[in-house]
Design a protein around this motif. Structure first.
Motif, PDB file in Angstrom:
ATOM      1  N   VAL A   1       0.854  -1.193   0.000  1.00  0.00           N
ATOM      2  CA  VAL A   1       0.000   0.000   0.000  1.00  0.00           C
ATOM      3  C   VAL A   1       0.884   1.236   0.000  1.00  0.00           C
ATOM      4  CG1 VAL A   1      -1.600   1.334   1.413  1.00  0.00           C
ATOM      5  CG2 VAL A   1      -1.953  -1.114   1.132  1.00  0.00           C
ATOM      6  N   VAL A   2       0.474   2.261  -0.727  1.00  0.00           N
ATOM      7  CA  VAL A   2       1.102   3.572  -0.628  1.00  0.00           C
ATOM      8  C   VAL A   2       0.027   4.575  -0.245  1.00  0.00           C
ATOM      9  CG1 VAL A   2       2.976   3.095  -2.239  1.00  0.00           C
ATOM     10  CG2 VAL A   2       0.816   3.964  -3.117  1.00  0.00           C
ATOM     11  N   ALA A   3       0.408   5.535   0.598  1.00  0.00           N
ATOM     12  CA  ALA A   3      -0.553   6.514   1.093  1.00  0.00           C
ATOM     13  C   ALA A   3       0.146   7.852   1.255  1.00  0.00           C
ATOM     14  CB  ALA A   3      -1.143   6.055   2.429  1.00  0.00           C
ATOM     15  N   GLY A   4      -0.658   8.899   1.359  1.00  0.00           N
ATOM     16  CA  GLY A   4      -0.104  10.229   1.548  1.00  0.00           C
ATOM     17  C   GLY A   4      -0.157  11.061   0.295  1.00  0.00           C
ATOM     18  N   PRO A   5       0.290  12.326   0.391  1.00  0.00           N
ATOM     19  CA  PRO A   5       0.157  13.263  -0.738  1.00  0.00           C
ATOM     20  C   PRO A   5       0.956  12.872  -1.976  1.00  0.00           C
ATOM     21  CG  PRO A   5       1.504  14.202   1.031  1.00  0.00           C
ATOM     22  CD  PRO A   5       0.870  12.970   1.583  1.00  0.00           C
ATOM     23  N   GLN A   6       2.065  12.116  -1.808  1.00  0.00           N
ATOM     24  CA  GLN A   6       2.876  11.723  -2.956  1.00  0.00           C
ATOM     25  C   GLN A   6       2.702  10.241  -3.302  1.00  0.00           C
ATOM     26  OE1 GLN A   6       4.727  13.926  -4.729  1.00  0.00           O
ATOM     27  NE2 GLN A   6       3.884  15.522  -3.389  1.00  0.00           N
TER      28      GLN A   6
ATOM     29  N   ARG B   1      -4.174  -8.296   6.943  1.00  0.00           N
ATOM     30  CA  ARG B   1      -3.480  -9.197   6.027  1.00  0.00           C
ATOM     31  C   ARG B   1      -3.847  -8.951   4.573  1.00  0.00           C
ATOM     32  NH1 ARG B   1      -1.474 -14.949   7.319  1.00  0.00           N
ATOM     33  NH2 ARG B   1       0.188 -13.959   6.113  1.00  0.00           N
ATOM     34  N   GLU B   2      -4.137  -7.701   4.245  1.00  0.00           N
ATOM     35  CA  GLU B   2      -4.412  -7.343   2.855  1.00  0.00           C
ATOM     36  C   GLU B   2      -3.151  -6.875   2.141  1.00  0.00           C
ATOM     37  OE1 GLU B   2      -7.448  -4.406   3.055  1.00  0.00           O
ATOM     38  OE2 GLU B   2      -8.963  -5.779   3.839  1.00  0.00           O
ATOM     39  N   ALA B   3      -2.087  -6.594   2.882  1.00  0.00           N
ATOM     40  CA  ALA B   3      -0.825  -6.141   2.311  1.00  0.00           C
ATOM     41  C   ALA B   3       0.309  -6.548   3.243  1.00  0.00           C
ATOM     42  CB  ALA B   3      -0.836  -4.626   2.105  1.00  0.00           C
ATOM     43  N   TYR B   4       1.503  -6.673   2.653  1.00  0.00           N
ATOM     44  CA  TYR B   4       2.684  -7.036   3.432  1.00  0.00           C
ATOM     45  C   TYR B   4       3.426  -5.805   3.951  1.00  0.00           C
ATOM     46  CZ  TYR B   4       2.380 -11.918   1.948  1.00  0.00           C
ATOM     47  OH  TYR B   4       1.973 -13.219   1.751  1.00  0.00           O
ATOM     48  N   GLY B   5       3.195  -4.667   3.337  1.00  0.00           N
ATOM     49  CA  GLY B   5       3.887  -3.458   3.751  1.00  0.00           C
ATOM     50  C   GLY B   5       3.203  -2.243   3.177  1.00  0.00           C
ATOM     51  N   ALA B   6       3.682  -1.078   3.605  1.00  0.00           N
ATOM     52  CA  ALA B   6       3.097   0.176   3.135  1.00  0.00           C
ATOM     53  C   ALA B   6       4.168   1.252   3.105  1.00  0.00           C
ATOM     54  CB  ALA B   6       1.940   0.602   4.040  1.00  0.00           C
ATOM     55  N   VAL B   7       3.986   2.188   2.187  1.00  0.00           N
ATOM     56  CA  VAL B   7       4.832   3.378   2.099  1.00  0.00           C
ATOM     57  C   VAL B   7       3.925   4.584   2.298  1.00  0.00           C
ATOM     58  CG1 VAL B   7       6.408   4.734   0.692  1.00  0.00           C
ATOM     59  CG2 VAL B   7       6.391   2.233   0.488  1.00  0.00           C
ATOM     60  N   VAL B   8       4.198   5.351   3.345  1.00  0.00           N
ATOM     61  CA  VAL B   8       3.409   6.537   3.652  1.00  0.00           C
ATOM     62  C   VAL B   8       4.283   7.753   3.394  1.00  0.00           C
ATOM     63  CG1 VAL B   8       2.079   7.779   5.393  1.00  0.00           C
ATOM     64  CG2 VAL B   8       2.122   5.268   5.403  1.00  0.00           C
ATOM     65  N   THR B   9       3.889   8.595   2.449  1.00  0.00           N
ATOM     66  CA  THR B   9       4.667   9.791   2.148  1.00  0.00           C
ATOM     67  C   THR B   9       4.297  10.902   3.132  1.00  0.00           C
ATOM     68  OG1 THR B   9       3.034  10.583   0.543  1.00  0.00           O
ATOM     69  CG2 THR B   9       4.791   9.152  -0.278  1.00  0.00           C
ATOM     70  N   THR B  10       5.319  11.556   3.641  1.00  0.00           N
ATOM     71  CA  THR B  10       5.139  12.654   4.593  1.00  0.00           C
ATOM     72  C   THR B  10       6.049  13.805   4.184  1.00  0.00           C
ATOM     73  OG1 THR B  10       6.900  11.978   6.107  1.00  0.00           O
ATOM     74  CG2 THR B  10       4.741  10.925   6.400  1.00  0.00           C
TER      75      THR B  10
ATOM     76  N   PRO C   1       9.531  13.645  -1.184  1.00  0.00           N
ATOM     77  CA  PRO C   1       8.414  14.316  -1.846  1.00  0.00           C
ATOM     78  C   PRO C   1       8.843  15.160  -3.034  1.00  0.00           C
ATOM     79  CG  PRO C   1       8.151  14.445   0.516  1.00  0.00           C
ATOM     80  CD  PRO C   1       9.484  13.813   0.267  1.00  0.00           C
ATOM     81  N   GLY C   2      10.078  15.717  -2.990  1.00  0.00           N
ATOM     82  CA  GLY C   2      10.560  16.531  -4.100  1.00  0.00           C
ATOM     83  C   GLY C   2      11.097  15.723  -5.252  1.00  0.00           C
ATOM     84  N   GLY C   3      11.251  14.384  -5.054  1.00  0.00           N
ATOM     85  CA  GLY C   3      11.680  13.540  -6.145  1.00  0.00           C
ATOM     86  C   GLY C   3      13.107  13.096  -6.056  1.00  0.00           C
ATOM     87  N   ALA C   4      13.915  13.598  -5.088  1.00  0.00           N
ATOM     88  CA  ALA C   4      15.308  13.195  -4.976  1.00  0.00           C
ATOM     89  C   ALA C   4      15.425  11.859  -4.297  1.00  0.00           C
ATOM     90  CB  ALA C   4      16.101  14.247  -4.205  1.00  0.00           C
ATOM     91  N   SER C   5      16.517  11.189  -4.527  1.00  0.00           N
ATOM     92  CA  SER C   5      16.743   9.883  -3.916  1.00  0.00           C
ATOM     93  C   SER C   5      17.114  10.047  -2.465  1.00  0.00           C
ATOM     94  CB  SER C   5      17.858   9.140  -4.661  1.00  0.00           C
ATOM     95  OG  SER C   5      18.104   7.916  -4.047  1.00  0.00           O
ATOM     96  N   VAL C   6      16.620   9.172  -1.603  1.00  0.00           N
ATOM     97  CA  VAL C   6      16.909   9.211  -0.175  1.00  0.00           C
ATOM     98  C   VAL C   6      18.184   8.447   0.088  1.00  0.00           C
ATOM     99  CG1 VAL C   6      16.081   8.592   2.101  1.00  0.00           C
ATOM    100  CG2 VAL C   6      14.480   9.380   0.383  1.00  0.00           C
TER     101      VAL C   6
END
Length: 334
Positions: free
Chosen positions: A42-47, A81-90, A120-125
């Motif tokens: 799952v991915v969530a958040g503004p980005q 148990r609908e997903a194994y992980g999630a990415v939440v953008t902040t 959020p700006g698109g650069a690599s972490v």
């Protein structure tokens, strides 16, 4: 006479060698081909849309990504148990949620993935940067078994003990009804015993003891009942068929040490339709997720157990007919 013995000796030797090759392939091939394939995340958040697009571009076919409105919904997807992980953008950077109880291997892969997600700006972490991804294990594995090695080792003894019990019950008890009763008694006692060891001594599983014991008992009932039923229906060849389906095929495809989505497809899905795979999934759901996602594996195990007892009933009826037709002969396995 001599030529017949030579032919039989070489025939048995060749058959044994082929069986050994099949066993090596069955147990080694799935482990050697472990990789994410349509893993639900799952991915969530503004980005969220940008992250989902990058995951699809950089890891095509690896993840089945769905978007949620916020972090709360993403957490619910993990606990259900609908997903194994999630990415939440902040605003401060991506936050990665994992569920190592569902699969320690996938949790590790998602943790590594956290270091290459975009800001959020698109650069690599970059690892160690002020905006590096935060990783949180929402539903963690047992603290005494963080890598899931002990949990993964539970499946094989359950299958092997069920097969051994089926052989003993078949040869020790002639009447089909009493044989069925023996299967039930063995499953209950074995389930209570294994659950006690897994929880009380080895500390591999949390959750309710009776619930975990119930999963163990249902698993053993499906395995032992199936093999006993096959032996009653087709004779001693049933032991071979049961061992082939449950041990040689079912155990390597159970995903006990990984996840069904990490195995080559469609073998991961097929493994979930066999008792070992269904048992592993049901045990995870019961011990760590309060029963979420348990309906499917319960149906699979019940279906196998019912089929086994159905075959045992058929074999018993056939044996009774043979006994009545030829009372002077010792009845065969029924």
């Amino acid at each position: 006479m001599w030529s017949s013995l030579v032919a039989r000796t070489f025939g048995v030797a060749v058959a044994a060698a082929l069986l050994q090759l099949v066993m090596v392939i069955a147990f080694s091939w799935p482990a050697a081909r472990v990789a994410p394939r349509d893993v639900p995340i799952v991915v969530a958040g503004p980005q969220a849309a940008a992250v989902a697009e990058r995951l699809d571009r950089e890891r095509p076919g690896a993840f089945d990504v769905r978007t949620e409105r916020d972090e709360a919904a993403a957490r619910a997807a993990l606990t259900d148990r609908e997903a194994y992980g999630a990415v939440v953008t902040t605003p401060s950077g991506p936050k990665v949620l994992t569920a190592s109880a569902a699969s320690p291997v996938l949790a590790q892969q998602l943790t590594a993935l956290a270091q290459v997600l975009t800001q959020p700006g698109g650069a690599s972490v970059s690892p160690g940067s002020a905006s590096a991804s935060v990783v949180e294990d929402v539903v963690g594995a047992d603290s005494d078994d963080p890598r899931g090695a002990g949990f993964g080792a539970l499946a094989l003894p359950l299958i092997m003990s069920g097969l051994a019990a089926a052989v003993l019950l078949t040869f020790a008890i002639r009447q089909a009804a009493w044989r069925a009763a023996g299967v039930v008694v063995f499953a209950v006692l074995r389930g209570l015993g294994v659950a006690g060891i897994a929880q009380g001594w080895l500390s591999l599983l949390p959750g309710s003891y009776l619930a975990v014991a119930g999963v163990m008992s249902l698993t053993i009932l499906a395995v032992t009942g199936t093999v006993v039923g096959l032996a009653a229906a087709v004779g001693r060849a049933g032991f071979g068929l049961g061992g082939l389906a449950l041990l040689l095929v079912g155990n390597p495809l159970s995903a006990a040490t990984s996840a069904p989505e990490l195995l080559p497809q469609p073998w991961g899905e097929i493994g979930q339709l066999l008792p070992p795979g269904a048992a592993v999934t049901l045990l995870r759901s019961t011990a760590f997720f309060d029963g979420a996602g348990a309906a499917g594996p319960v149906a699979v195990l019940v279906a196998w157990a019912a089929a086994g007892f159905g075959l045992l009933t058929i074999g018993g009826l056939r044996g009774r007919v043979r006994d009545e037709a030829a009372p002077e002969r010792e009845p065969a396995i029924a």
